[in-house]
Design an enzyme around this catalytic site. Structure first.
Site, PDB file in Angstrom:
ATOM      1  N   ASP A 213     -52.565 -17.881   7.761  1.00  0.00           N
ATOM      2  CA  ASP A 213     -52.352 -19.174   8.416  1.00  0.00           C
ATOM      3  C   ASP A 213     -51.858 -19.001   9.854  1.00  0.00           C
ATOM      4  OD1 ASP A 213     -52.423 -21.953   8.428  1.00  0.00           O
ATOM      5  OD2 ASP A 213     -51.380 -22.126   6.508  1.00  0.00           O
TER       6      ASP A 213
ATOM      7  N   ASP B  98     -56.303 -29.741   7.694  1.00  0.00           N
ATOM      8  CA  ASP B  98     -56.421 -29.879   6.241  1.00  0.00           C
ATOM      9  C   ASP B  98     -57.279 -31.083   5.826  1.00  0.00           C
ATOM     10  OD1 ASP B  98     -54.866 -27.670   5.977  1.00  0.00           O
ATOM     11  OD2 ASP B  98     -53.165 -28.683   5.016  1.00  0.00           O
TER      12      ASP B  98
END
Ligand SMILES: *[C@@H]1O[C@H](CO)[C@@H](O)[C@H](O)[C@H]1NC(C)=O
Ligand SMILES: *[C@@H]1O[C@H](CO)[C@@H](O)[C@H](O)[C@H]1NC(C)=O
Ligand SMILES: *[C@@H]1O[C@H](CO)[C@@H](O)[C@H](O)[C@H]1NC(C)=O
Ligand SMILES: *[C@@H]1O[C@H](CO)[C@@H](O)[C@H](O)[C@H]1NC(C)=O
Ligand SMILES: *[C@@H]1O[C@H](CO)[C@@H](O)[C@H](O)[C@H]1NC(C)=O
Length: 451
Positions: free
Chosen positions: A148, A212
């Site tokens: 990430d 997301d």
């Protein structure tokens, strides 16, 4: 002399950078990821239950063979020696034990870390600990690493852009492979802010292209729209990752779920299920297990994504978050794949000429396979019209070459501007400036199409 050495440097850079992509998984990864449904509410029981459900529900047999843990699995602090340690309560038997259990069920496993000081949920990130953490994940038995992009150190510490920050882990994984013989699948989660589709393939298996996903049609349409412009980045070397599958979370109609799955699979995205498997419906399962569509996602011979050949209700190359491109096609080893999306809120008729797709051969007819009805639907000559496509619905077709089109099909060519008699006459060239070429008007507007 000078240009020679520049070439040498360029060649060195090209090989050394691409060599960081270890190709640990050649095809899109299929499996499960905990983040979207569970966020931080994860523990070893959930992982075991999930793996068993993947098996019992037939998802493993369908090809979903990764069970991946996302953020929040560790203690908030590294141990005294600087190592990441599993959460002592939620993963009390340790990751090694857990991996043994899940591997014994026939799955591969994935873990998560971050290019910064901390993960997005505030657990230890891997910055300056890349090799150490890569070795830890490997020793624990993981096969896959999602990486990430949160909590990035100050510029004066990194002195790097995003490429340099992700390269650190890519290089570390090469070192880890050297030491352990184990190549982790490297999945970049960079959110698409820095054109990751232009450089992600240098490092890893896939790269997230957007923020997301949310479990609703609005989010699906937006992701399809964004990715419609960068489909060329995807092939066996690496692929645009459209984020987790959200169908079955109760916020999408059956048709929307089919469209979501079709777009992700045919754009050759990784397919990681992100829902509550205990609550999955037979309807959702039937979508996830569409083996004809999965076969194209997992095509071992052709790795390209489908791409739009016409946007449809909006002009070509229009970005529109609620109404993405509607007419898509791409190559596969099974035939030419088409995806037709109805982005409207009411039923619609969608119609296209076969040769709008560059993979179609002019002058040939095509056998139609409907990848949702699982039926053969006759032969297409020149054109296909689909009536009554439901709101936010999809049609997925596989077209297989079925020989020459019938003798005497008019006009002579599906594309009038590419149709010239050897004497120089452009057939059906009614749009050509008559000053430039003789025009034969007899053949104009006789498009005689059959479906
Ligand atoms: C998942 O679904 C099951 C079955 O409906 C339900 O009992 C469970 O509470 C759900 N899990 C969560 C975290 O909501
Ligand atoms: C998106 O496309 C739809 C359909 O053409 C149109 O109604 C809408 O205004 C467009 N949205 C934007 C922001 O342009
Ligand atoms: C193909 O035929 C099946 C069975 O009749 C039907 O359900 C389906 O809608 C057809 N598909 C297309 C694209 O017309
Ligand atoms: C040129 O080709 C066209 C189309 O085949 C035909 O109609 C026309 O008679 C030809 N012209 C000459 C001068 O041969
Ligand atoms: C489809 O083909 C017909 C007949 O040649 C032509 O008139 C039409 O413009 C074509 N449509 C598209 C979208 O290319």
């Amino acid at each position: 002399m000078r240009s020679y050495s520049i070439l040498a440097v360029a060649a060195f850079y090209a090989t050394s950078t691409r060599a960081l992509n270890n190709g640990a998984a050649r095809l899109p990864v299929l499996g499960y990821n905990t983040w979207n449904f569970y966020q931080c509410n994860i523990d070893e029981d959930l992982m075991i239950t999930t793996a068993n459900l993947m098996k019992d529900l037939g998802l493993q047999d369908a090809g979903y063979n990764y069970v991946n843990i996302d953020d929040c699995y560790s203690e908030k602090d590294r141990d005294a020696n600087g190592f990441i340690v599993e959460d002592k309560v939620r993963f009390k038997r340790g990751m090694k034990w857990l991996n043994d259990e899940i591997h014994a069920l026939g799955f591969k496993t994935g873990i998560y870390s971050d290019a910064g000081w901390q993960t997005c949920a505030g657990y230890p990130g891997s910055y300056q600990n890349e090799v150490r953490d890569g070795l830890t994940f490997t020793e624990w038995g993981f096969d896959y690493l999602k990486y990430d992009n949160c909590a990035i150190p100050y510029d004066r510490i990194t002195r790097e852009g995003v490429i340099g920050r992700f390269r650190r882990m890519a290089e570390a994984l090469v070192e880890v492979e050297k030491q352990t013989g184990k190549a982790l699948v490297f999945s970049l989660c960079e959110w698409g802010w820095n054109q990751v589709w232009l450089w992600g393939a240098d490092f890893g298996h896939s790269w997230r292209t957007t923020g997301d996903i949310d479990p609703n049609w609005k989010s699906i349409a937006k992701i399809i729209d964004f990715n419609s412009f960068i489909t060329a980045a995807t092939d066996f070397h690496g692929r645009n990752d459209l984020d987790m599958l959200q169908l079955g979370n109760g916020h999408m109609s059956f048709e929307e779920s089919k469209s979501h799955f079709t777009a992700w699979a045919l754009m050759r995205s990784p397919l990681l299920i992100g829902t509550n498997l205990s609550a999955i419906t037979p309807e959702t399962l039937s979508i996830l297990k569409n083996e004809e569509i999965l076969a194209i996602n997992q095509d071992p011979v052709v790795g390209k994504s489908i791409s739009p050949f016409r946007w449809g209700i909006n002009p070509d190359w229009t970005s529109n978050k609620t109404h993405p491109a509607q007419y898509w096609s791409g190559p596969s080893s099974h035939g030419v794949v088409f995806m037709l999306l109805n982005t409207l809120d009411e039923p619609a008729t969608l119609s296209f000429n076969l040769t709008e797709s560059p993979w179609i051969r002019a002058g040939r007819q095509y056998a139609i396979r409907d990848l949702w009805a699982h039926t053969d639907n006759g032969t297409a000559i020149r054109q296909i019209t689909l009536d009554n496509v439901p709101p936010h619905g999809v049609v997925a077709l596989l077209l297989k070459d079925d020989g020459d089109e019938p003798e005497g099909t008019y006009p002579e060519c599906a594309k009038w501007w590419q149709c010239t008699d050897r004497n120089g006459t452009i057939i059906g060239g009614h749009l050509v400036d008559p000053q430039l070429k003789p025009v034969d008007l007899r053949l104009v507007d006789q498009a005689n199409v059959v479906f």
